[in-house]
Design a protein around this motif. Structure first.
Motif, short mmCIF file in Angstrom:
data_model
loop_
_atom_site.label_atom_id
_atom_site.label_comp_id
_atom_site.label_asym_id
_atom_site.label_seq_id
_atom_site.Cartn_x
_atom_site.Cartn_y
_atom_site.Cartn_z
N GLN A 249 -38.11 45.16 26.70
CA GLN A 249 -39.00 44.01 26.76
C GLN A 249 -38.56 43.02 27.83
O GLN A 249 -39.37 42.56 28.64
CB GLN A 249 -39.04 43.32 25.40
N PHE A 250 -37.26 42.66 27.82
CA PHE A 250 -36.78 41.68 28.79
C PHE A 250 -36.93 42.19 30.22
O PHE A 250 -37.20 41.40 31.15
CB PHE A 250 -35.33 41.31 28.51
N HIS A 251 -36.72 43.48 30.42
CA HIS A 251 -36.86 44.03 31.77
C HIS A 251 -38.24 43.76 32.32
O HIS A 251 -38.40 43.23 33.44
CB HIS A 251 -36.57 45.54 31.73
N HIS A 252 -39.27 44.08 31.54
CA HIS A 252 -40.64 43.84 32.01
C HIS A 252 -40.96 42.35 32.04
O HIS A 252 -41.61 41.87 32.99
CB HIS A 252 -41.64 44.58 31.10
N TYR A 253 -40.55 41.63 31.04
CA TYR A 253 -40.81 40.19 30.92
C TYR A 253 -40.34 39.44 32.16
O TYR A 253 -41.05 38.56 32.68
CB TYR A 253 -40.08 39.69 29.68
N LEU A 254 -39.15 39.78 32.67
CA LEU A 254 -38.60 39.10 33.83
C LEU A 254 -39.08 39.71 35.13
O LEU A 254 -39.53 39.01 36.03
CB LEU A 254 -37.07 39.13 33.77
N GLN A 255 -38.99 41.02 35.24
CA GLN A 255 -39.29 41.67 36.51
C GLN A 255 -40.75 41.53 36.91
O GLN A 255 -41.08 41.33 38.08
CB GLN A 255 -38.90 43.15 36.45
N ALA A 256 -41.64 41.63 35.93
CA ALA A 256 -43.08 41.55 36.23
C ALA A 256 -43.61 40.12 36.24
O ALA A 256 -44.80 39.91 36.49
CB ALA A 256 -43.85 42.38 35.20
N GLY A 257 -42.75 39.15 35.98
CA GLY A 257 -43.20 37.75 35.97
C GLY A 257 -44.06 37.41 34.77
O GLY A 257 -44.82 36.42 34.80
N LEU A 258 -43.96 38.21 33.70
CA LEU A 258 -44.79 37.95 32.52
C LEU A 258 -44.42 36.63 31.87
O LEU A 258 -45.28 35.96 31.29
CB LEU A 258 -44.63 39.10 31.52
N TRP A 259 -43.15 36.24 31.97
CA TRP A 259 -42.72 34.96 31.39
C TRP A 259 -43.56 33.81 31.96
O TRP A 259 -43.96 32.90 31.23
CB TRP A 259 -41.24 34.71 31.66
N GLN A 260 -43.84 33.88 33.26
CA GLN A 260 -44.58 32.81 33.92
C GLN A 260 -46.07 32.85 33.57
O GLN A 260 -46.66 31.81 33.24
CB GLN A 260 -44.40 32.93 35.44
N ALA A 261 -46.65 34.03 33.62
CA ALA A 261 -48.08 34.15 33.32
C ALA A 261 -48.38 33.71 31.89
O ALA A 261 -49.36 32.98 31.64
CB ALA A 261 -48.53 35.59 33.54
N ASN A 262 -47.54 34.12 30.94
CA ASN A 262 -47.77 33.74 29.55
C ASN A 262 -47.60 32.24 29.34
O ASN A 262 -48.39 31.60 28.63
CB ASN A 262 -46.82 34.50 28.63
N ALA A 263 -46.56 31.68 29.94
CA ALA A 263 -46.31 30.25 29.77
C ALA A 263 -47.40 29.41 30.42
O ALA A 263 -47.77 28.34 29.92
CB ALA A 263 -44.95 29.88 30.35
N GLU A 264 -47.93 29.88 31.53
CA GLU A 264 -49.03 29.15 32.18
C GLU A 264 -50.24 29.06 31.26
O GLU A 264 -50.88 28.00 31.16
CB GLU A 264 -49.41 29.84 33.50
N ARG A 265 -50.56 30.16 30.59
CA ARG A 265 -51.71 30.14 29.68
C ARG A 265 -51.47 29.21 28.50
O ARG A 265 -52.37 28.47 28.09
CB ARG A 265 -52.01 31.56 29.20
N ALA A 266 -50.27 29.25 27.94
CA ALA A 266 -49.96 28.40 26.80
C ALA A 266 -49.98 26.92 27.19
O ALA A 266 -50.54 26.08 26.47
CB ALA A 266 -48.59 28.77 26.23
#
Length: 365
Positions: A249-266
């Motif tokens: 999970q963390f690999h994709h969360y960080l590498q794909a920038g998912l942390w940023q996309a999800n936080a932007e929506r929230a």
């Protein structure tokens, strides 16, 4: 029964589909245990890319466990103490976990909004001058975003870190919502943590799309031995045997920038919610909305109407202070419905009781 609007916690949100796919991929056959797998190695590489080559990473199951591991490993004995804001998660929401695992004390610092500053820290530590008769403050912990949703910028974090380091104190950051703080600042995760002088970071994932998993990130400069962190993590029950499912999970969360996309929506959902409520009579924002949390004082009538359609927490019945938390999956249609109900409750006038007429004598009553 119609679906209720979920604004009680970002922990209520489902796992992001991309992370479910990452979990499914990691579930294909056997793999070495306790972090010796390729997914954990990939995650460690992603952490180093995000936070710097020298960082050490220790995945854990949850936020309380990660905070406990980071802080307990930072202390050398039960005579030491952790300095924190008086509404911090480690003080108010972790059931004395640090005291149980480290025998350590917490020194609360009074704040209005969870934001520590040099002046309040100076005042809190001023009485600690009696040597062996008192605990020794050893770590300052701050949260970004704070429990009220306020956000420290990089300069504020650096100022606190410089102050602490000048007094031989380590700095820990509770980053359960660091992604939301970074999006607000237009910064990287590193900019607001390790890059600004933080020694140990607890990075959250479960509030921002992961199924489970947090991580303790230790800066290369931190005087915290690797073996100490590893042993504390094991003793605290935070070493996952099948760590690949956190690593994937963390690999994709960080590498794909998912942390940023999800936080932007929230964050965007919280901003729209706050802007709508701020226009209503009977609603007053308690704090600036800088992350994905909205604290608002609502009238009894508005609260009652919203309670019929949504889940949220009322922190203080007297003031009507409520906490509304948006997530990456908060539906804009839900925000619109929530605001429509609040607006109707705020603007509907109470009907005056009809005037009573005297009953004629002899009427059949």
């Amino acid at each position: 029964m119609s679906r209720r609007i979920a604004l009680a916690s970002d922990n209520w949100s489902p796992t992001h589909p991309d992370l479910l796919a990452a979990l499914a991929a990691a579930n294909d056959g056997p793999a070495p245990a306790y972090g010796s797998d390729r997914w954990s190695a990939g995650a460690a590489k992603a952490f180093r890319a995000e936070f710097g080559r020298g960082v050490r990473v220790y995945p854990t199951f949850g936020g309380t466990g990660a905070n406990t591991v980071a802080l307990a490993a930072s202390l050398t004995g039960a005579h030491e103490a952790v300095v924190c804001a008086d509404d911090s998660h480690v003080l108010t929401d972790e059931a004395g976990a640090l005291a149980r695992f480290a025998g350590a004390s917490l020194v609360p610092v009074a704040t209005d909004d969870g934001m520590l500053d040099v002046g309040s820290l100076e005042a809190a530590l001023r009485p600690f001058v009696r040597g062996e008769h008192q605990v020794r403050p050893a770590v300052v912990t701050l949260a970004n975003a704070t429990e009220t949703g306020r956000v420290y910028d990089a300069d504020q974090v650096r100022e606190l870190a410089d102050w602490a380091h000048a007094r031989d104190l380590l700095v820990h950051l509770d980053g359960a919502r660091l992604a939301n703080a970074a999006v607000h600042e237009g910064a990287s995760l590193r900019d607001l943590s390790i890059g600004a002088g933080v020694d140990l970071l607890t990075l959250g994932g479960a509030k921002n799309g992961m199924m489970f998993g947090e991580a303790v990130v230790v800066a290369s400069r931190a005087r915290v031995p690797d073996l100490r962190v590893r042993h504390v993590r094991k003793q605290a029950g935070q070493l996952a045997s099948k760590q690949r499912f956190i690593g994937a999970q963390f690999h994709h969360y960080l590498q794909a920038g998912l942390w940023q996309a999800n936080a932007e929506r929230a964050n965007e959902a919280a901003r729209r919610l706050a802007e709508g409520l701020a226009e209503l009579p009977g609603a007053r924002l308690a704090f600036p909305v800088e992350a994905n949390l909205v604290f608002v004082d609502l009238s009894v009538r508005i609260r009652a109407a919203l309670a019929d359609i949504a889940d949220f927490h009322v922190y203080d019945e007297d003031s009507g202070r409520c906490r509304l938390v948006c997530s990456y999956d908060t539906d804009p249609a839900d925000i619109a419905e929530f605001l429509a109900v609040a607006t109707a409750a705020a603007t509907t006038r109470r009907r005056r009781p009809a005037a009573t007429r005297p009953t004629p004598r002899g009427a059949n009553v």
